[in-house]
Design a protein around this motif. Structure first.
Motif, PDB file in Angstrom:
ATOM      1  N   GLU A 245      48.505  36.800  32.480  1.00 58.33           N
ATOM      2  CA  GLU A 245      47.578  35.773  32.973  1.00 58.33           C
ATOM      3  C   GLU A 245      48.113  34.408  32.589  1.00 58.33           C
ATOM      4  O   GLU A 245      48.665  34.221  31.495  1.00 58.33           O
ATOM      5  CB  GLU A 245      46.164  35.961  32.386  1.00 58.33           C
ATOM      6  N   ALA A 315      50.321  42.870  40.706  1.00 56.82           N
ATOM      7  CA  ALA A 315      51.094  41.625  40.803  1.00 56.82           C
ATOM      8  C   ALA A 315      50.231  40.466  40.324  1.00 56.82           C
ATOM      9  O   ALA A 315      49.000  40.556  40.320  1.00 56.82           O
ATOM     10  CB  ALA A 315      51.511  41.408  42.246  1.00 56.82           C
ATOM     11  N   LYS A 317      48.231  37.427  40.786  1.00 57.18           N
ATOM     12  CA  LYS A 317      47.547  36.853  41.957  1.00 57.18           C
ATOM     13  C   LYS A 317      46.668  35.680  41.517  1.00 57.18           C
ATOM     14  O   LYS A 317      46.098  35.702  40.427  1.00 57.18           O
ATOM     15  CB  LYS A 317      46.637  37.909  42.600  1.00 57.18           C
ATOM     16  N   THR A 318      46.543  34.703  42.379  1.00 49.51           N
ATOM     17  CA  THR A 318      45.697  33.546  42.071  1.00 49.51           C
ATOM     18  C   THR A 318      44.226  33.957  42.069  1.00 49.51           C
ATOM     19  O   THR A 318      43.779  34.698  42.950  1.00 49.51           O
ATOM     20  CB  THR A 318      45.928  32.431  43.112  1.00 49.51           C
ATOM     21  N   ALA A 319      43.492  33.503  41.065  1.00 44.48           N
ATOM     22  CA  ALA A 319      42.067  33.856  40.946  1.00 44.48           C
ATOM     23  C   ALA A 319      41.385  32.820  40.066  1.00 44.48           C
ATOM     24  O   ALA A 319      42.042  32.001  39.414  1.00 44.48           O
ATOM     25  CB  ALA A 319      41.928  35.244  40.313  1.00 44.48           C
ATOM     26  N   ARG A 324      46.377  32.672  37.377  1.00 40.98           N
ATOM     27  CA  ARG A 324      47.131  33.733  38.049  1.00 40.98           C
ATOM     28  C   ARG A 324      47.032  34.948  37.137  1.00 40.98           C
ATOM     29  O   ARG A 324      47.328  34.857  35.945  1.00 40.98           O
ATOM     30  CB  ARG A 324      48.579  33.307  38.299  1.00 40.98           C
ATOM     31  N   ALA A 326      47.363  39.358  36.607  1.00 39.41           N
ATOM     32  CA  ALA A 326      47.908  40.643  37.054  1.00 39.41           C
ATOM     33  C   ALA A 326      46.951  41.746  36.619  1.00 39.41           C
ATOM     34  O   ALA A 326      47.031  42.242  35.489  1.00 39.41           O
ATOM     35  CB  ALA A 326      49.299  40.869  36.462  1.00 39.41           C
ATOM     36  N   HIS A 328      44.249  45.002  38.494  1.00 37.36           N
ATOM     37  CA  HIS A 328      43.693  45.623  39.698  1.00 37.36           C
ATOM     38  C   HIS A 328      42.210  45.329  39.880  1.00 37.36           C
ATOM     39  O   HIS A 328      41.673  45.551  40.961  1.00 37.36           O
ATOM     40  CB  HIS A 328      43.925  47.142  39.654  1.00 37.36           C
ATOM     41  N   ASP A 331      42.595  41.879  41.709  1.00 40.36           N
ATOM     42  CA  ASP A 331      43.110  41.964  43.098  1.00 40.36           C
ATOM     43  C   ASP A 331      42.218  42.843  43.990  1.00 40.36           C
ATOM     44  O   ASP A 331      42.533  43.086  45.158  1.00 40.36           O
ATOM     45  CB  ASP A 331      44.578  42.413  43.125  1.00 40.36           C
TER      46      ASP A 331
END
Ligand code: SF4
Length: 344
Positions: A245, A315, A317-319, A324, A326, A328, A331
């Motif tokens: 993160e 992966a 991901k932007t959130a 960012r 990683a 599940h 995502d």
């Protein structure tokens, strides 16, 4: 806590790390033993801008210090790229590194170990100037006195030896020596963890003042989250050689999204005893970087892990608030349902 300007996107990028990898071969116990690879750093990417601090946090052995050494060319990467001012530095000649050293310096954890016990304070601070052939004797002396003042040390201390100084004074000398060449990037590797608690805050405040004065960029490696929160504009969280993160400081501390970040942040003491604060206790030690778990490397300790977490690596991901992450959960592959691996 001093407010930090986190809107630093308009500052010039100074350091760019892309898919950085460092694997080490483990020495074999006997000639017929299977060779093993330690995946110390395994494909991390981040950037750093002028005048900005990126805090790099995580448990011991997560790859923080190796990352700092790779950035400074003390160690060579197995893969990926480190760029300083847009120019790739990995694999550069010794002469090119010598020139670049003026711009990139390191502050180590143990100040006594970083200083030469046979040299006076003034000689230690002056040495980088001599190595780089900068200034006359009088000019160098003036620079040393200026730097002593900048780090808050009295002028008479220049004739002393390291063993005659307190831990805080020793670290100030280390900082003065790192700054004498007017670098633009400093890798700080646990710079206050060896100091008495009473002087830690003074050295942290000194680092913040020097950053503002000289527009320094810090890659600040630490396991002390209170210090990281105080100094950092952005934070990257490492787990077993990977970044799980990253994002602006306040977002990570106030709204951590990765279950590992949530566990780390829950360990930071809160000043308000009435506040609803629940510590998340992680079970077990971090797995070995020789055989990291498949899929998400955190799944063996994650209280939300499901079958897919052991099969597929998430992966980044932007959130959230410019984070960012990683995971599940983030995502959307799984919905958060607490399972058994760790307790709250
Ligand atoms: Fe936990 Fe799965 Fe997210 Fe990994 S991907 S942090 S195991 S929920």
């Amino acid at each position: 806590m001093a407010p930090l300007d986190t809107g630093s996107a308009d500052r010039a990028e100074i350091l760019s790390v892309d898919a950085l990898v460092r694997h080490f071969s483990k020495r074999r116990a006997h000639p017929f033993a299977k060779s093993e690879v330690i995946r110390a750093v395994d494909g991390i990417s981040f950037d750093l801008r002028e005048g900005e601090t990126l805090g790099l946090v995580g448990e011991s052995g997560c790859g923080k210090t190796t990352t700092g050494r790779l950035v400074l060319g003390i160690d060579e990467p197995t893969g990926g790229t480190v760029r300083f001012d847009g120019k790739a530095v990995s694999g550069m000649s010794a002469a090119a590194w010598r020139d670049l050293r003026r711009d990139m310096q390191m502050i180590f954890q143990d100040p006594m170990g970083a200083l030469d016990p046979r040299m006076t304070v003034a000689a230690q601070i002056e040495e980088p100037l001599k190595i780089h052939g900068i200034g006359t004797k009088d000019e160098r002396r003036a620079k040393v006195l200026d730097m002593l003042a900048a780090v808050g040390l009295p002028e008479p201390i220049r004739t002393r030896y390291p063993h005659e100084l307190s831990g805080g004074q020793q670290q100030r000398v280390v900082i003065a020596r790192a700054l004498i060449l007017k670098p633009r990037l400093i890798v700080c590797d646990e710079p206050v963890s060896a100091l008495d608690v009473s002087v830690q805050a003074q050295v942290v405040n000194l680092l913040a003042d020097l950053q503002a004065k000289f527009n320094l960029a810090y890659l600040f490696i630490s396991h002390d989250l209170k210090v990281v929160r105080h100094l950092s504009h952005r934070v990257a969280v490492m787990y077993l050689g990977e970044i799980v993160e990253t994002g602006p400081r306040d977002a990570l501390f106030d709204n951590p999204l990765h279950p590992y970040t949530q566990a780390l942040m829950s360990a930071v003491p809160v000043p308000d005893p009435e506040a609803d604060h629940q510590r998340i206790i992680l079970t077990g030690d971090p797995p070995s970087p020789i055989n990291p778990p498949t899929g998400c490397r955190f799944h063996t300790r994650c209280s939300y892990a499901e079958a897919v977490c052991a099969e597929k690596a998430p992966a980044l991901k932007t959130a959230g608030h410019d984070q960012r992450v990683a995971c599940h959960i983030v995502d959307g592959t799984i919905t958060p349902r607490r399972t058994a691996a760790a307790g709250g």
